[in-house]
Design an enzyme around this catalytic site. Structure first.
Site, PDB file in Angstrom:
ATOM      1  CD  GLU A 200      -0.080  -3.207   1.057  1.00 25.68           C
ATOM      2  OE1 GLU A 200      -0.932  -2.677   1.777  1.00 25.68           O
ATOM      3  OE2 GLU A 200      -0.408  -4.460   0.983  1.00 25.68           O
ATOM      4  N   PRO A 201       4.493  -1.645   3.827  1.00 25.49           N
ATOM      5  CG  PRO A 201       5.297  -0.317   5.521  1.00 25.49           C
ATOM      6  CD  PRO A 201       4.775  -0.452   4.215  1.00 25.49           C
TER       7      PRO A 201
END
Length: 334
Positions: free
Chosen positions: A258-259
């Protein structure tokens, strides 16, 4: 009969007026006696006439009464017959209507049962191939754990890296296990960004949770400036290396990419971007851990690609879309 009555009347009159009986035997009757006799005859005739009239009127009245009673009874019988017929017709109509309603309800119920059976079968099949984990706030972990149906697990959103000690406000994996919680999310981008959790600290928490027999969703991802500087691969590998240094068994590890730059900013990584990072993660596992671990470890994100094994859903899990997200998985034909 007339003679006897006249005789009786005459004798009666003689007795009443003390008239000698000899005059009558010789055919002699005084004027008073004759007048009284006539009066008696006229009174007898009037009495007879009255009796006849009263008898006739009585018969007529009886006939009228009887006729009226008969007419009332016949009318009442006819009306009662009509009422009975109407009642029977209405009762029959009500029964037919009730039967039709019951048939309709039975059809609807059968359709509902069929749909319910299909839904239950679908949910059962989905739960056989899809693992659903819900991560509520810590305050509601126990309530969620007691409320969800079988086949759905509960995860904590964070845990500390120590079993006990003076760590006010922290929750240990051992405490979560006592509560019946088997999953925990560690290294979430908000924990890294807001609470400044380092890669090493996140890795220590992952290792401790695994040692406490918990299943871990380990989150990794780069910041916006790191993405723009084309340092995504460098950052992701650095985070994986920190975890790999402290973890020996990857069986209970799920990696969530999850950036940080896509959290709460309205920006979303494209499927191609997610696919690229997932390939990097799987290649690193194959080279640094084992090919089997690379094949078995699940890597999740919010896109459907060959190397994406699931989703880490945020706000959409609070809506009905979450059910659609769970149901969208299509198992392979084999």
């Amino acid at each position: 009969c007339k003679l006897d009555k006249e005789k009786f009347t005459t004798i009666h009159i003689h007795q009443q007026y003390n008239i000698p009986n000899r005059g009558r035997d010789k055919g002699f009757i005084s004027r008073n006696v004759l007048s009284n006799k006539r009066k008696a005859k006229s009174s007898n005739k009037s009495t007879k006439n009255k009796r006849k009239k009263s008898a006739k009127t009585k018969k007529k009245s009886e006939a009228i009464v009887i006729h009226s009673e008969d007419s009332n009874e016949s009318g009442h019988e006819e009306s009662s017959k009509i009422d009975k017929l109407e009642y029977q017709e209405r009762l029959l109509a009500l029964k037919e209507r009730e039967l039709a309603l019951r048939e309709r309800e039975a059809k609807v119920h059968s359709v509902e049962l069929t749909n319910l059976e299909k839904e239950q079968k679908l949910n059962y099949n989905l739960l056989q191939i899809t693992e659903v984990v819900i991560a509520p706030p810590t305050l509601f972990l126990d309530l969620a754990h007691r409320s969800v149906r079988d086949g759905i697990s509960i995860a904590a959103q964070n845990a500390f890296n120590c079993s006990k000690g003076a760590y006010t406000g922290e929750v240990s994996p051992e405490q979560l296990k006592d509560l019946g919680i088997d999953w925990v999310i560690l290294g979430h981008s908000e924990r890294r960004e807001i609470f400044k959790e380092s890669d090493e600290f996140v890795a220590s928490k992952v290792a401790h949770a695994l040692n406490a027999n918990m299943k871990v969703i380990a989150c990794i991802g780069e910041k916006l400036e790191e993405r723009e500087a084309e340092k995504t691969e460098e950052v992701v590998i650095r985070q994986l290396q920190c975890i790999g240094e402290k973890v020996d068994n990857w069986k209970n590890v799920v990696i969530a990419y999850e950036p940080v730059w896509a959290i709460g900013t309205g920006k979303v990584a494209t499927p191609q971007q997610a696919q690229q990072v997932h390939v990097i993660i799987r290649d690193w596992l194959a080279k640094n851990v084992s090919q089997q671990v690379a094949q078995d470890t699940r890597i999740i994100y919010g896109a459907k690609k060959p190397d994406v094994d699931g989703f880490l859903v945020g706000g959409a899990s609070l809506t009905e879309q979450f059910i659609k997200i769970i149901s969208c998985f299509i198992p392979p034909e084999n």
